[in-house]
Enzyme design. Structure first.
Site, PDB file in Angstrom:
ATOM      1  N   ASP A 183      -0.017   4.971   1.005  1.00  0.00           N
ATOM      2  CA  ASP A 183      -0.267   5.697   2.175  1.00  0.00           C
ATOM      3  C   ASP A 183      -0.360   5.228   3.515  1.00  0.00           C
ATOM      4  OD1 ASP A 183      -0.640   8.567   0.582  1.00  0.00           O
ATOM      5  OD2 ASP A 183      -2.139   7.611  -0.369  1.00  0.00           O
TER       6      ASP A 183
ATOM      7  N   ASP B  84       0.926  -1.191  -0.116  1.00  0.00           N
ATOM      8  CA  ASP B  84       0.009  -0.063  -0.034  1.00  0.00           C
ATOM      9  C   ASP B  84       1.013   1.159   0.063  1.00  0.00           C
ATOM     10  OD1 ASP B  84      -2.249   1.705   0.344  1.00  0.00           O
ATOM     11  OD2 ASP B  84      -1.744   2.041   2.531  1.00  0.00           O
TER      12      ASP B  84
ATOM     13  N   ASP C 229      -1.331  -0.691   6.136  1.00  0.00           N
ATOM     14  CA  ASP C 229      -1.431  -0.185   7.464  1.00  0.00           C
ATOM     15  C   ASP C 229      -2.995  -0.295   7.723  1.00  0.00           C
ATOM     16  OD1 ASP C 229      -2.294   3.182   6.896  1.00  0.00           O
ATOM     17  OD2 ASP C 229      -1.915   1.799   5.206  1.00  0.00           O
TER      18      ASP C 229
END
Length: 202
Positions: free
Chosen positions: A17, A15, A171
């Site tokens: 961001d 991922d 995250d």
């Protein structure tokens, strides 16, 4: 360094961001400023809970929840514009950067993001990491957003790797659910406040 799951892996999927780029605090400021122009509220807790959703889905949901009629494309463009103005302040997530540096050239990498290709390219360029990633799968390039596994499966196919031989760095809870649905191992990247505490909770 964040521990990798057991096994051998043929591809690393990241991922962007909050995973490669420690950009979630900047994204939140951009959201706040863009939404304030339309009188919309977006509490920080909700912003993190919705991590992994596409910006279009977020704006549509805020409209529905708050009885607003924000023009989705306009608000999204404004948010991107503000984010790009803030981007010079972005840094990499150190624990993830270690994995990128350790495995670069040994295993192929892809970025799989709910953000636009422009936004991801801008973040990776600001970090000097754009050339590390052979494949990018971004918002608008797949039909179903995370927690659907589609975006991760597209990336695995583009890298020529079996899903069971891919490891995902994520995250957001929705991203971790998408990785599991794709049959991939995953590394959970702790949020900024846990990393700053110096002991990332497992």
């Amino acid at each position: 360094m964040l521990p990798l799951p057991e096994g051998e892996f043929d591809a690393y999927l990241f991922d962007c961001d909050g995973t490669i780029a420690d950009s979630m605090p900047l994204h939140y400021v951009a959201w706040q400023r863009a939404l304030a122009e339309w009188g919309a509220e977006f509490p920080e807790e909700l912003f993190y809970a919705w991590g992994g959703r596409t910006p279009v889905a977020v704006i549509q949901e805020l409209n529905a929840q708050q009885g607003l009629a924000m023009p989705v494309e306009l608000v999204n463009k404004r948010r991107e514009q503000i984010f790009e103005e803030l981007l010079p302040g972005v840094t990499a997530v150190p624990e993830v950067l270690e994995h990128i540096e350790a495995a670069y050239g040994k295993v192929p990498f892809a970025v799989v993001s709910g953000s636009s290709r422009e936004s991801v390219t801008a973040s990776l360029t600001a970090l000097g990491l754009l050339d590390r990633f052979e494949v990018m799968v971004c918002a608008g390039e797949y039909l179903n957003g995370k927690p659907d596994p589609e975006c991760f499966l597209i990336a695995a196919e583009a890298l020529g790797a079996a899903p069971s031989r891919c490891v995902v760095f994520e995250d957001a809870e929705l991203g971790l659910q998408a990785a599991a649905a794709a049959g991939m191992a995953a590394v959970r990247v702790p949020p900024p406040w846990q990393r700053r505490a110096g002991t990332a909770a497992d």
